[in-house]
Enzyme design. Structure first.
Site, short mmCIF file in Angstrom:
data_model
loop_
_atom_site.label_atom_id
_atom_site.label_comp_id
_atom_site.label_asym_id
_atom_site.label_seq_id
_atom_site.Cartn_x
_atom_site.Cartn_y
_atom_site.Cartn_z
N ASN A 109 0.77 -1.31 0.07
CA ASN A 109 -0.10 0.04 -0.08
C ASN A 109 0.83 1.21 0.00
O ASN A 109 2.07 1.26 0.58
CB ASN A 109 -0.85 0.19 1.34
CG ASN A 109 -0.45 0.75 2.39
OD1 ASN A 109 -0.51 1.98 2.42
ND2 ASN A 109 0.11 0.01 3.33
N PHE A 113 -1.68 8.32 4.34
CA PHE A 113 -2.16 8.93 5.22
C PHE A 113 -3.64 9.67 4.73
O PHE A 113 -3.76 10.68 5.29
CB PHE A 113 -1.35 9.94 6.08
CG PHE A 113 -0.28 9.61 6.92
CD1 PHE A 113 -0.38 7.99 7.29
CD2 PHE A 113 0.62 10.31 7.50
CE1 PHE A 113 0.77 7.50 8.03
CE2 PHE A 113 1.65 9.85 8.33
CZ PHE A 113 1.80 8.38 8.48
N SER A 173 6.02 5.23 8.53
CA SER A 173 5.06 5.14 7.52
C SER A 173 6.06 5.13 6.30
O SER A 173 6.80 6.51 6.16
CB SER A 173 3.96 5.64 7.20
OG SER A 173 3.29 5.72 6.00
N ASN A 175 5.27 5.85 3.23
CA ASN A 175 4.16 6.50 2.20
C ASN A 175 4.15 8.22 2.30
O ASN A 175 3.22 8.77 1.79
CB ASN A 175 2.91 5.89 2.12
CG ASN A 175 3.20 4.43 1.90
OD1 ASN A 175 3.89 3.83 0.83
ND2 ASN A 175 2.41 3.69 2.49
N THR A 176 4.91 8.96 3.26
CA THR A 176 4.90 10.20 3.51
C THR A 176 6.29 10.34 3.32
O THR A 176 7.24 10.04 4.23
CB THR A 176 4.38 10.70 4.80
OG1 THR A 176 2.89 10.16 4.85
CG2 THR A 176 4.45 12.13 5.02
N LYS A 215 5.76 4.16 17.00
CA LYS A 215 5.69 3.00 16.07
C LYS A 215 6.79 3.11 15.03
O LYS A 215 6.91 4.25 14.40
CB LYS A 215 4.50 3.12 15.26
CG LYS A 215 4.24 1.75 14.10
CD LYS A 215 2.87 1.52 13.71
CE LYS A 215 2.50 0.49 12.89
NZ LYS A 215 1.15 0.32 12.59
N ASN A 244 5.95 -1.33 11.30
CA ASN A 244 5.12 -0.68 10.26
C ASN A 244 5.52 -1.68 9.26
O ASN A 244 6.23 -2.71 9.19
CB ASN A 244 5.62 0.55 9.89
CG ASN A 244 4.28 1.53 9.54
OD1 ASN A 244 3.51 0.96 8.72
ND2 ASN A 244 4.18 2.71 10.04
#
Length: 344
Positions: A109, A113, A173, A175-176, A215, A244
């Site tokens: 994925n 966010f 994450s 993805n940022t 996390k 994560n």
């Protein structure tokens, strides 16, 4: 059983559309009173000063906006974590941004966010009936410069404080853009210092202590994991979530969507997440609780996390592949100690 019949139909849909179809169905079933929490005998445990009815939780990411709290709690989780939520609403990354890899029991994925903002999430909490342990996972907005990231986390911490059983700071994450740089020693030291000061201030203001959890990523080297562990101890952080999703593609390199960017979860993450968990457990020496997440696709995977040092565990991708009964099966296996060859 019903989910196994429906899964082929859901898996024909775009993963994000399937997610919303499943959510709507789950909410409707719960509202009709047809979703009954499975009865599993389990000895409660106290972690971070909180009393968990069982050690199996829902990982953040599945219910980003807190729109399905009551229904998800009814599946038998001992605790539920919602988010990741940011101070302001944001759309996330362009679609498509979720890719299933059924051959490997995995998902990639790059959602970024996507959420409707913390005020929307808090309103959903107020309207929910759930009174169990609720974690709120906080992130920064994508357009907030990295040097101002702490400000976003402080906004979230202040707003979420009275509504959360514990609060998770998501700095891992993939993805940022540049978010994982917050795991660097100097930057993390400053971030944890400011968060801890604010936590103590809020505790005095409200007469309530809400644990703070960090996390982390599974892609850290041994030196970085040890450094993070020492900083968690230095700043008296209440817990750590390991881990994560991963940017590694080990185990799926030859599969069709493996070249897609984003975080990989599911079975290929198991060993990597466990490696981080074991090292954290060694360095922390039980001084700080660990929540184990990443690659739990069976009861054995769940028990392994406990055996490797996790005080609690969380599910996500396993739920997607195995359905709601997976929660009951994991809780039953861990609480009954029915897995041979594992520590009780």
């Amino acid at each position: 059983m019903l989910y196994q019949l429906l899964r082929p139909l859901l898996f024909k849909l775009d993963p994000e559309e399937a997610h919303w179809v499943a959510f709507r169905a789950l909410n409707q079933i719960q509202q009709l009173g047809l979703l009954k929490k499975p009865a599993v005998n389990c000895k409660s445990r106290t972690v971070m000063g909180l009393n968990f009815p069982n050690p199996v939780g829902l990982a953040a990411g599945l219910d980003k906006n807190g729109e399905c709290i009551d229904a998800l709690a009814s599946l038998g989780f001992g605790f539920v974590e919602i988010g990741t939520v940011t101070p302001r609403p944001q759309p996330g990354n362009p679609r498509p941004r979720i890719f299933r890899i059924p051959e490997a029991n995995a998902i990639i994925n790059r959602l970024g966010f996507n959420n409707l903002g913390i005020d929307y999430l808090l309103n959903n909490i107020k309207n929910a009936n759930y009174r169990g342990i609720l974690g709120i996972n906080l992130g920064k907005n994508f357009d907030t410069p990295l040097e101002n990231a702490t400000d976003d986390y402080l906004i979230g911490l202040r707003k979420a404080y009275l509504y959360a059983s514990y609060i998770t700071i998501n700095i891992s994450s993939p993805n940022t853009q540049n978010l994982r740089q917050l795991q660097g020693a100097n930057v993390l030291d400053q971030l944890l210092h400011r968060l801890k000061l604010e936590q103590n201030k809020l505790a005095q203001m409200h007469g309530k202590y809400v644990p703070l959890v960090i996390k982390i990523a599974p892609d850290l080297n041994d030196e970085a994991i040890t450094s993070i562990a020492h900083l968690l101890l230095k700043h008296q952080i209440d817990g750590v979530i390991a881990t994560n999703t991963t940017i590694s593609r080990t185990g799926v390199e030859q599969l069709r969507v493996s070249k897609e960017s984003g975080g990989l979860s599911g079975a290929p993450l198991t060993q990597q997440a466990n490696k981080v968990l074991k090292q954290l457990h060694t360095v922390l020496s039980n001084a700080i609780p660990i929540i184990g997440v990443g690659g739990i696709m069976s009861s054995k995977d769940a028990q392994d996390k406990i055996d490797f040092g996790a005080d609690l565990i969380q599910l996500y991708t396993g739920l997607i592949y195995h359905g709601p009964d997976f929660v009951r099966d994991i809780v039953k296996a861990i609480c009954s100690g029915s897995l041979p060859g594992h520590l009780g």
